[in-house]
Design a protein around this motif. Structure first.
Motif, short mmCIF file in Angstrom:
data_model
loop_
_atom_site.label_atom_id
_atom_site.label_comp_id
_atom_site.label_asym_id
_atom_site.label_seq_id
_atom_site.Cartn_x
_atom_site.Cartn_y
_atom_site.Cartn_z
N UNK A 287 57.40 -48.88 50.80
CA UNK A 287 58.50 -48.62 49.87
C UNK A 287 59.56 -47.70 50.43
N UNK A 288 59.77 -47.75 51.75
CA UNK A 288 60.72 -46.84 52.40
C UNK A 288 61.88 -47.58 53.06
N UNK A 289 62.07 -48.82 52.70
CA UNK A 289 63.11 -49.63 53.33
C UNK A 289 64.48 -49.18 52.83
N UNK A 290 65.36 -48.84 53.75
CA UNK A 290 66.71 -48.42 53.39
C UNK A 290 67.64 -49.63 53.30
N UNK A 291 68.55 -49.56 52.33
CA UNK A 291 69.54 -50.62 52.16
C UNK A 291 70.91 -49.99 51.97
N UNK A 292 71.92 -50.66 52.50
CA UNK A 292 73.29 -50.21 52.25
C UNK A 292 73.90 -51.04 51.13
N UNK A 293 74.78 -50.41 50.35
CA UNK A 293 75.48 -51.09 49.26
C UNK A 293 76.97 -50.93 49.47
N UNK B 297 75.37 -44.41 38.62
CA UNK B 297 74.94 -44.65 40.00
C UNK B 297 74.27 -43.39 40.55
N UNK B 298 72.95 -43.49 40.69
CA UNK B 298 72.14 -42.39 41.22
C UNK B 298 71.26 -42.97 42.31
N UNK B 299 71.08 -42.23 43.39
CA UNK B 299 70.34 -42.72 44.54
C UNK B 299 68.94 -42.12 44.59
N UNK B 300 67.95 -42.97 44.85
CA UNK B 300 66.58 -42.51 45.07
C UNK B 300 66.42 -42.13 46.54
N UNK B 301 65.89 -40.95 46.80
CA UNK B 301 65.64 -40.47 48.16
C UNK B 301 64.14 -40.44 48.38
N UNK B 302 63.70 -41.09 49.46
CA UNK B 302 62.27 -41.22 49.74
C UNK B 302 61.95 -40.72 51.14
N UNK B 303 60.65 -40.51 51.42
CA UNK B 303 60.26 -40.20 52.79
C UNK B 303 60.73 -41.30 53.73
N UNK B 304 61.08 -41.01 54.98
CA UNK B 304 60.86 -39.73 55.66
C UNK B 304 61.98 -38.71 55.46
#
Length: 384
Positions: free
Chosen positions: A18-24, A342-349
């Protein structure tokens, strides 16, 4: 293992955890609003703390600079790319922040990398806050110096490192405001310990400059500290981009000789320097903007007290709402977006495991109804 297999394996691991980054694509917007895929959202993810990215004074200064200088600098500052407006802005920054010299860089990442790479030698030590920005920790790990990390915002932890066996030179590295937690470093204590150990202190004040201290001079000014090395960036409260290193004359001359990121990069467009001069004037005169930002921060924190998440101990524009698990943070962010925030979820790492969060950022352009709307949707999201 082939290159392709290695790449596919790394991507699969990111997806599974569940750490895959995506650009919008942000099609249009400002500090208060953004438009994505035809939908308008209240913006709680930007770093434009004073709303200067759309300030007409800054925009017109860039336009006038482009008409005079063109849209690019045309080369490295060591060749043809250093213009009078660059020199003027460096002098203004140095005078404003109380340093002998300022050197402009194309980004904060480049400034941090260049500074550490140029200064550190084999046998030196770097003592960095455990939660320091990736640009700082990466530069330290790639340098020939030995990197040790002290507990986050714990002067006693740093003191133990400083009293260990010596080295040729020691650099203490921290941030003014930490980008993921929004907390403020105890700079006065860190500087005192550094001085007692004949070490230098380097402070990256990306998130403090413009919003803290008299005239927005930043975290160091607010705590009456003058570190040997100060990095300020222009992509947050300045509303533009770029960075500068503040230091003494000898260090500036040294960096001009040995900072490869400075020597071998095309310098920032002179029109950008014109915009930054206008942004600096707006910041110096921006007490009302800083007051509005402070009111928005207080309003959000009052309203968020009863949420079933951990609200970070931050009095700054960065308000972390710790959710815990990666997917839970992503789901909560998606629910807010479905309701126009619009709020961003921040995850590891990027953050430690188990501390996935919503990184809510506030700015002076937001109105009371924006804060109320976010809080209402956060409470509503609990029941889904």
């Amino acid at each position: 293992m082939s290159w392709q297999h290695r790449i596919q394996l790394a991507l699969a691991q990111r997806r599974e955890t569940g750490r895959m980054r995506q650009r919008t694509i942000n099609h249009q917007g400002d500090a208060r609003w953004i438009e994505i895929n035809g939908q308008r959202y209240r913006n709680f993810s930007g770093n434009d703390y004073l709303g200067l990215s759309h300030d007409l004074r800054v925009i017109r200064a860039w336009q006038q600079g482009a008409e005079r200088y063109g849209v690019g600098s045309g080369g490295s500052g060591h060749v043809t790319g250093y213009r009078a407006v660059h020199a003027d802005f460096e002098a203004q920054l140095a005078d404003w922040l109380g340093y002998s010299r300022a050197l402009l860089f194309i980004s904060g990442f480049a400034a941090n990398q260049a500074l550490i790479a140029a200064l550190m030698a084999k046998g030196d030590r770097i003592f960095a806050d455990k939660l320091a920005h990736a640009s700082l920790l990466e530069a330290a790990s790639l340098s020939p110096a030995t990197l040790r990390r002290f507990s986050h915002n714990q002067p006693a932890s740093l003191q133990k490192l400083l009293t260990s066996d010596g080295a040729a030179e020691t650099l203490v590295v921290t941030e003014g405001i930490f980008s993921m937690d929004g907390d403020v470093a105890p700079l006065a204590q860190l500087h005192q310990l550094s001085q007692q150990a004949n070490s230098w202190l380097m402070v990256d004040d990306a998130h403090g400059i413009g919003v803290l201290g008299e005239q927005g001079r930043g975290s160091c000014w607010q705590q009456q500290v003058k570190p040997e090395l100060l990095v300020v960036t222009f992509g947050k409260a300045f509303g533009v981009s770029g960075a500068a290193v503040l230091c003494d004359d000898d260090t500036a001359d040294y960096l001009l000789q040995f900072a490869r990121h400075l020597i071998y990069s095309t310098s920032m467009p002179p029109a950008q320097a014109c915009a930054l001069q206008a942004a600096l004037r707006a910041i110096q005169q921006g007490d009302e903007l800083r007051q509005q930002l402070g009111e928005n921060i207080a309003c959000f924190r009052r309203g968020a007290r009863d949420l079933p998440y951990t609200l970070g101990d931050s009095q700054t524009a960065i308000q972390p709402l710790i959710v815990g698990e990666n997917q839970a943070a992503v789901t909560l962010a998606e629910r807010l977006r479905a309701r126009g925030c619009w709020v961003t979820a921040i995850r590891p790492p990027t953050v430690p495991p188990g501390t996935a969060r919503l990184r809510i950022t506030l700015n002076a352009s937001q109105q009371p109804e924006d804060i109320d709307a976010l809080l209402e949707r956060l409470y509503d999201a609990q029941g889904e």
